[in-house]
Motif scaffolding. Structure first.
Motif, PDB file in Angstrom:
ATOM      1  N   CYS A  39       0.844  -1.185   0.000  1.00  0.00           N
ATOM      2  CA  CYS A  39       0.000   0.000   0.000  1.00  0.00           C
ATOM      3  C   CYS A  39       0.885   1.243   0.000  1.00  0.00           C
ATOM      4  O   CYS A  39       1.926   1.274   0.672  1.00  0.00           O
ATOM      5  CB  CYS A  39      -0.851  -0.059   1.276  1.00  0.00           C
ATOM      6  N   ASP A  40       0.498   2.256  -0.759  1.00  0.00           N
ATOM      7  CA  ASP A  40       1.264   3.509  -0.810  1.00  0.00           C
ATOM      8  C   ASP A  40       0.352   4.561  -1.444  1.00  0.00           C
ATOM      9  O   ASP A  40      -0.681   4.218  -2.040  1.00  0.00           O
ATOM     10  CB  ASP A  40       2.531   3.326  -1.673  1.00  0.00           C
ATOM     11  N   THR A  41       0.742   5.818  -1.335  1.00  0.00           N
ATOM     12  CA  THR A  41       0.017   6.867  -2.048  1.00  0.00           C
ATOM     13  C   THR A  41       0.411   6.877  -3.527  1.00  0.00           C
ATOM     14  O   THR A  41      -0.281   7.483  -4.342  1.00  0.00           O
ATOM     15  CB  THR A  41       0.353   8.254  -1.447  1.00  0.00           C
ATOM     16  N   THR A  44       3.139   4.230  -8.986  1.00  0.00           N
ATOM     17  CA  THR A  44       4.379   3.943  -9.727  1.00  0.00           C
ATOM     18  C   THR A  44       5.388   3.243  -8.820  1.00  0.00           C
ATOM     19  O   THR A  44       6.059   2.296  -9.225  1.00  0.00           O
ATOM     20  CB  THR A  44       4.995   5.257 -10.279  1.00  0.00           C
ATOM     21  N   ARG A  45       5.480   3.723  -7.576  1.00  0.00           N
ATOM     22  CA  ARG A  45       6.440   3.090  -6.654  1.00  0.00           C
ATOM     23  C   ARG A  45       5.986   1.685  -6.265  1.00  0.00           C
ATOM     24  O   ARG A  45       6.799   0.780  -6.125  1.00  0.00           O
ATOM     25  CB  ARG A  45       6.645   3.958  -5.413  1.00  0.00           C
ATOM     26  N   MET A  46       4.678   1.498  -6.133  1.00  0.00           N
ATOM     27  CA  MET A  46       4.210   0.136  -5.828  1.00  0.00           C
ATOM     28  C   MET A  46       4.519  -0.793  -7.002  1.00  0.00           C
ATOM     29  O   MET A  46       4.943  -1.937  -6.798  1.00  0.00           O
ATOM     30  CB  MET A  46       2.706   0.146  -5.523  1.00  0.00           C
ATOM     31  N   ILE A  86       6.825   7.614   5.150  1.00  0.00           N
ATOM     32  CA  ILE A  86       7.567   8.723   5.754  1.00  0.00           C
ATOM     33  C   ILE A  86       7.128   8.844   7.219  1.00  0.00           C
ATOM     34  O   ILE A  86       6.022   8.420   7.589  1.00  0.00           O
ATOM     35  CB  ILE A  86       7.373  10.036   4.972  1.00  0.00           C
ATOM     36  N   ASP A  87       7.999   9.407   8.037  1.00  0.00           N
ATOM     37  CA  ASP A  87       7.834   9.327   9.501  1.00  0.00           C
ATOM     38  C   ASP A  87       6.494   9.878  10.004  1.00  0.00           C
ATOM     39  O   ASP A  87       5.908   9.335  10.944  1.00  0.00           O
ATOM     40  CB  ASP A  87       8.966  10.103  10.197  1.00  0.00           C
ATOM     41  N   ARG A  88       6.031  10.951   9.412  1.00  0.00           N
ATOM     42  CA  ARG A  88       4.852  11.626   9.983  1.00  0.00           C
ATOM     43  C   ARG A  88       3.579  10.776   9.923  1.00  0.00           C
ATOM     44  O   ARG A  88       2.593  11.097  10.592  1.00  0.00           O
ATOM     45  CB  ARG A  88       4.600  12.981   9.307  1.00  0.00           C
ATOM     46  N   PHE A 262      12.108   4.625  -9.006  1.00  0.00           N
ATOM     47  CA  PHE A 262      11.330   4.814  -7.775  1.00  0.00           C
ATOM     48  C   PHE A 262      10.882   6.260  -7.560  1.00  0.00           C
ATOM     49  O   PHE A 262       9.870   6.494  -6.899  1.00  0.00           O
ATOM     50  CB  PHE A 262      12.139   4.365  -6.550  1.00  0.00           C
ATOM     51  N   TYR A 263      11.652   7.208  -8.098  1.00  0.00           N
ATOM     52  CA  TYR A 263      11.340   8.600  -7.745  1.00  0.00           C
ATOM     53  C   TYR A 263      11.103   9.485  -8.969  1.00  0.00           C
ATOM     54  O   TYR A 263      10.040  10.093  -9.078  1.00  0.00           O
ATOM     55  CB  TYR A 263      12.445   9.185  -6.848  1.00  0.00           C
ATOM     56  N   LEU A 264      12.072   9.552  -9.897  1.00  0.00           N
ATOM     57  CA  LEU A 264      11.909  10.450 -11.041  1.00  0.00           C
ATOM     58  C   LEU A 264      10.664  10.079 -11.844  1.00  0.00           C
ATOM     59  O   LEU A 264       9.838  10.933 -12.159  1.00  0.00           O
ATOM     60  CB  LEU A 264      13.170  10.389 -11.919  1.00  0.00           C
ATOM     61  N   GLY A 271       4.469  14.697  -6.864  1.00  0.00           N
ATOM     62  CA  GLY A 271       5.400  15.838  -6.771  1.00  0.00           C
ATOM     63  C   GLY A 271       6.524  15.617  -5.766  1.00  0.00           C
ATOM     64  O   GLY A 271       7.160  16.579  -5.325  1.00  0.00           O
ATOM     65  N   TYR A 272       6.781  14.353  -5.385  1.00  0.00           N
ATOM     66  CA  TYR A 272       7.882  14.041  -4.459  1.00  0.00           C
ATOM     67  C   TYR A 272       9.188  14.159  -5.238  1.00  0.00           C
ATOM     68  O   TYR A 272       9.489  13.325  -6.070  1.00  0.00           O
ATOM     69  CB  TYR A 272       7.670  12.636  -3.916  1.00  0.00           C
ATOM     70  N   ILE A 273       9.972  15.216  -4.938  1.00  0.00           N
ATOM     71  CA  ILE A 273      11.253  15.430  -5.614  1.00  0.00           C
ATOM     72  C   ILE A 273      12.365  14.855  -4.740  1.00  0.00           C
ATOM     73  O   ILE A 273      12.545  15.264  -3.599  1.00  0.00           O
ATOM     74  CB  ILE A 273      11.477  16.935  -5.902  1.00  0.00           C
TER      75      ILE A 273
HETATM   76  N1  LIG Z   1      16.368   1.843  10.272  1.00  0.00           N
HETATM   77  C1  LIG Z   1      17.023   2.299   9.242  1.00  0.00           C
HETATM   78  O1  LIG Z   1      18.228   2.107   9.125  1.00  0.00           O
HETATM   79  C2  LIG Z   1      16.261   3.055   8.163  1.00  0.00           C
HETATM   80  C3  LIG Z   1      16.900   3.350   6.946  1.00  0.00           C
HETATM   81  C4  LIG Z   1      16.158   4.045   5.987  1.00  0.00           C
HETATM   82  C5  LIG Z   1      14.857   4.449   6.238  1.00  0.00           C
HETATM   83  N2  LIG Z   1      14.294   4.139   7.430  1.00  0.00           N
HETATM   84  C6  LIG Z   1      12.911   4.550   7.716  1.00  0.00           C
HETATM   85  O2  LIG Z   1      12.041   3.970   6.751  1.00  0.00           O
HETATM   86  C7  LIG Z   1      10.962   4.851   6.430  1.00  0.00           C
HETATM   87  C8  LIG Z   1      10.888   5.033   4.929  1.00  0.00           C
HETATM   88  O3  LIG Z   1      12.085   5.633   4.462  1.00  0.00           O
HETATM   89  P1  LIG Z   1      12.497   5.567   2.923  1.00  0.00           P
HETATM   90  O4  LIG Z   1      13.919   5.983   2.859  1.00  0.00           O
HETATM   91  O5  LIG Z   1      12.058   4.299   2.311  1.00  0.00           O
HETATM   92  O6  LIG Z   1      11.620   6.780   2.354  1.00  0.00           O
HETATM   93  P2  LIG Z   1      10.998   6.914   0.888  1.00  0.00           P
HETATM   94  O7  LIG Z   1      10.741   8.347   0.704  1.00  0.00           O
HETATM   95  O8  LIG Z   1      11.871   6.213  -0.079  1.00  0.00           O
HETATM   96  O9  LIG Z   1       9.622   6.106   0.998  1.00  0.00           O
HETATM   97  C9  LIG Z   1       8.546   6.535   1.755  1.00  0.00           C
HETATM   98  C10 LIG Z   1       7.296   6.023   1.102  1.00  0.00           C
HETATM   99  O10 LIG Z   1       6.165   6.433   1.892  1.00  0.00           O
HETATM  100  C11 LIG Z   1       5.121   6.745   0.986  1.00  0.00           C
HETATM  101  N3  LIG Z   1       4.118   7.578   1.626  1.00  0.00           N
HETATM  102  C12 LIG Z   1       4.157   8.901   1.921  1.00  0.00           C
HETATM  103  N4  LIG Z   1       3.029   9.297   2.518  1.00  0.00           N
HETATM  104  C13 LIG Z   1       2.243   8.202   2.614  1.00  0.00           C
HETATM  105  C14 LIG Z   1       0.934   7.975   3.144  1.00  0.00           C
HETATM  106  N5  LIG Z   1       0.229   8.947   3.707  1.00  0.00           N
HETATM  107  N6  LIG Z   1       0.423   6.734   3.057  1.00  0.00           N
HETATM  108  C15 LIG Z   1       1.136   5.716   2.491  1.00  0.00           C
HETATM  109  N7  LIG Z   1       2.370   5.876   1.981  1.00  0.00           N
HETATM  110  C16 LIG Z   1       2.912   7.103   2.042  1.00  0.00           C
HETATM  111  C17 LIG Z   1       5.839   7.436  -0.162  1.00  0.00           C
HETATM  112  O11 LIG Z   1       5.054   7.503  -1.332  1.00  0.00           O
HETATM  113  C18 LIG Z   1       7.072   6.564  -0.302  1.00  0.00           C
HETATM  114  O12 LIG Z   1       6.857   5.508  -1.206  1.00  0.00           O
HETATM  115  C19 LIG Z   1      11.222   6.134   7.203  1.00  0.00           C
HETATM  116  O13 LIG Z   1      10.441   6.165   8.359  1.00  0.00           O
HETATM  117  C20 LIG Z   1      12.692   6.053   7.589  1.00  0.00           C
HETATM  118  O14 LIG Z   1      12.959   6.664   8.830  1.00  0.00           O
HETATM  119  C21 LIG Z   1      14.959   3.443   8.385  1.00  0.00           C
END
Ligand SMILES: NC(=O)c1ccc[n+]([C@@H]2O[C@H](COP(=O)([O-])OP(=O)(O)OC[C@H]3O[C@@H](n4cnc5c(N)ncnc54)[C@H](O)[C@@H]3O)[C@@H](O)[C@H]2O)c1
Length: 437
Positions: A39-41, A44-46, A86-88, A262-264, A271-273
């Motif tokens: 699941c994701d927003t 393309t990334r899925m 993402i963390d939030r 995954f991103y571009l 709009g995730y840059i």
């Molecule tokens: N423990 C570690 O060593 C380590 C390393 C890297 C990342 N992380 C953690 O992993 C998490 C992801 O990091 P990442 O580098 O893969 O980031 P990323 O930006 O590559 O991926 C985040 C994903 O979350 C998705 N997303 C955003 N808002 C969303 C929502 N409301 N609902 C569903 N999906 C949503 C985005 O589309 C994206 O695919 C972060 O919390 C980061 O802190 C931990």
């Protein structure tokens, strides 16, 4: 968390970190674990991770947009939801997963402020389900060794700890290039990154934080700082940017197959840059932090970090009633797409990991001695495979109690929260008063 046979897992958040879980489930633990949906927003990334999954020899997973999270759980009936958004948004999915009858495993930081933390604590109590937090650093052999040494009493009762954990330019700048650069997404480096370090101190000393004082500032990254130093490349991003050619902080997103896919190629959806200029506008987090933290066991930590160092790693000392323990660690190999990078200190190409560790015990009135650390195969000095087995199989009792749950995740969050409040008020913050456990 009891792990039944062939536990069903769904993943929410399909960025680079999700690969840590799906690769391991497919390649190493398919006798115990089964992936049932993602699941994701961003579709393309899925789709991109599904291509990856096929390359790993498995079959495409059903994909669900974020608005259909409940439907995914209803259709695919996961036992556990892995949260790598993402963390939030970690709290949103952990809480909803529990409400729908699943356990949750979340990446660090468990969440980014005390209100969200309270919601998670309340949801766990209400549902009887459980949140596990992946603090992978606990499992690195040198980190486990520190816990073992302190537990053994070799330096007696620990009164003070001094930690200087530095992020190199490759790693530090990457927090300034994407969502982490906004405080409302990540809580800042004190939440997103230092949370590992705060948790380690809790784990090593077997204690909980009480008071947090912090000063911090953005001193290097961001447009204002760069302009003052006369930097030339101040554009919004690196793609199609002439000035980026001579900028050692720039990278070409179109040249990395993984970043491109995954991103571009996913940008048009949300709009995730991914390649924002770390010297561009809009950064609201700090790149320098200095903190003093007190603990329930009367120990005190002084902590410093900054995010533009020439090398990456840390020095940490523990002063105790029977002696002093010192650890020096050099880490390296960070690249935005996770590709192996050449190291100036070695001829080998390495990928994110531990290069050198020295642990020394200085007993009172005796000669100091080094403590050997046996590294294993795999990420974080061999810690990652141990962690994944613990999470996905959980077949044996861990003498070091490294599995972390809501209280551990929450205590680490409280230190980050305390740092953010303290920077605003200029005062120390009593962090246990911010939540009701
Ligand atoms: N423990 C570690 O060593 C380590 C390393 C890297 C990342 N992380 C953690 O992993 C998490 C992801 O990091 P990442 O580098 O893969 O980031 P990323 O930006 O590559 O991926 C985040 C994903 O979350 C998705 N997303 C955003 N808002 C969303 C929502 N409301 N609902 C569903 N999906 C949503 C985005 O589309 C994206 O695919 C972060 O919390 C980061 O802190 C931990």
């Amino acid at each position: 968390m009891t792990v039944p046979e062939l536990t069903r897992y769904a993943i929410v958040g399909t960025g680079v970190r999700s690969a840590f879980y799906y690769r391991s489930i497919i390649q190493d633990f398919n006798d115990n674990a089964k992936l049932v949906g993602v699941c994701d927003t961003n579709q393309t990334r899925m789709d991109a991770i599904n291509d990856d999954i096929v390359e790993l020899g498995s079959t495409r997973l059903p994909t669900y947009k974020a608005v259909d999270f409940d439907k995914m759980v209803a259709d695919q009936k996961p036992d556990v939801v892995i949260v790598t958004t993402i963390d939030r948004f970690h709290h949103v999915y952990c809480i909803r997963a529990m409400e729908l009858g699943c356990d949750a495993i979340t990446e660090k930081p468990m969440t980014i402020d005390e209100q969200k933390l309270q919601l998670m604590i309340d949801a766990e109590k209400r549902t009887g389900k459980r949140v596990r937090v992946l603090f992978n650093y606990r499992y690195a052999p040198h980190h486990t060794k520190i816990r073992e040494l302190i537990d053994s009493g070799v330096i007696g009762e620990v009164s003070t700890v001094h930690m200087d954990w530095i992020l190199d330019c490759a790693h530090g700048s990457d927090f300034m290039r994407r969502w982490h650069r906004k405080k409302e997404n990540s809580g800042g480096i004190q939440m997103h990154k230092s949370i590992h370090h705060f948790d380690l101190v809790h784990f090593w000393l077997n204690t909980e934080p009480e008071t947090v004082y912090c000063v911090g500032d953005l001193r290097f990254y961001g447009k204002e700082n760069a302009q003052r130093r006369g930097e030339k490349n101040l554009g919004e991003r690196y793609l199609n940017n002439e000035a980026a050619k001579d900028d050692p902080f720039a990278f070409d997103i179109s040249k990395s197959d993984r970043l491109k896919k995954f991103y571009l190629e996913a940008e048009h959806e949300d709009g995730y840059i991914r390649d924002r200029n770390c010297f561009g506008e809009g950064i609201t987090i700090e790149d320098n932090l200095s903190m003093v933290i007190t603990y329930k066991n009367r120990a005190v930590l002084t902590y410093n970090t900054y995010a533009y160092a020439p090398w990456e790693g840390y020095r940490c000392v523990f002063n105790g009633s029977k002696g002093r323990l010192e650890i020096n660690v050099v880490e390296g190999g960070y690249s935005p797409g996770g590709e192996p990078v050449p190291q100036s200190t070695s001829s080998k190409y390495i990928q994110g990991g531990v290069e050198r560790t020295t642990i020394t015990v200085h007993p009172l009135f005796e000669d100091p001695y080094e403590v050997p650390v046996v590294k294993g195969e795999g990420g974080h000095g061999g810690g990652d495979p141990v962690l994944l087995r613990d999470v996905l199989v959980g077949d044996k009792e861990d003498q070091f109690h490294r599995a972390a749950y809501i209280r551990d995740g929450g205590n680490a969050v409280l230190v980050g929260v305390g740092a953010n409040h303290s920077m605003k008020s200029g005062m120390p913050v009593k962090v246990q008063e911010l939540v009701r456990w």
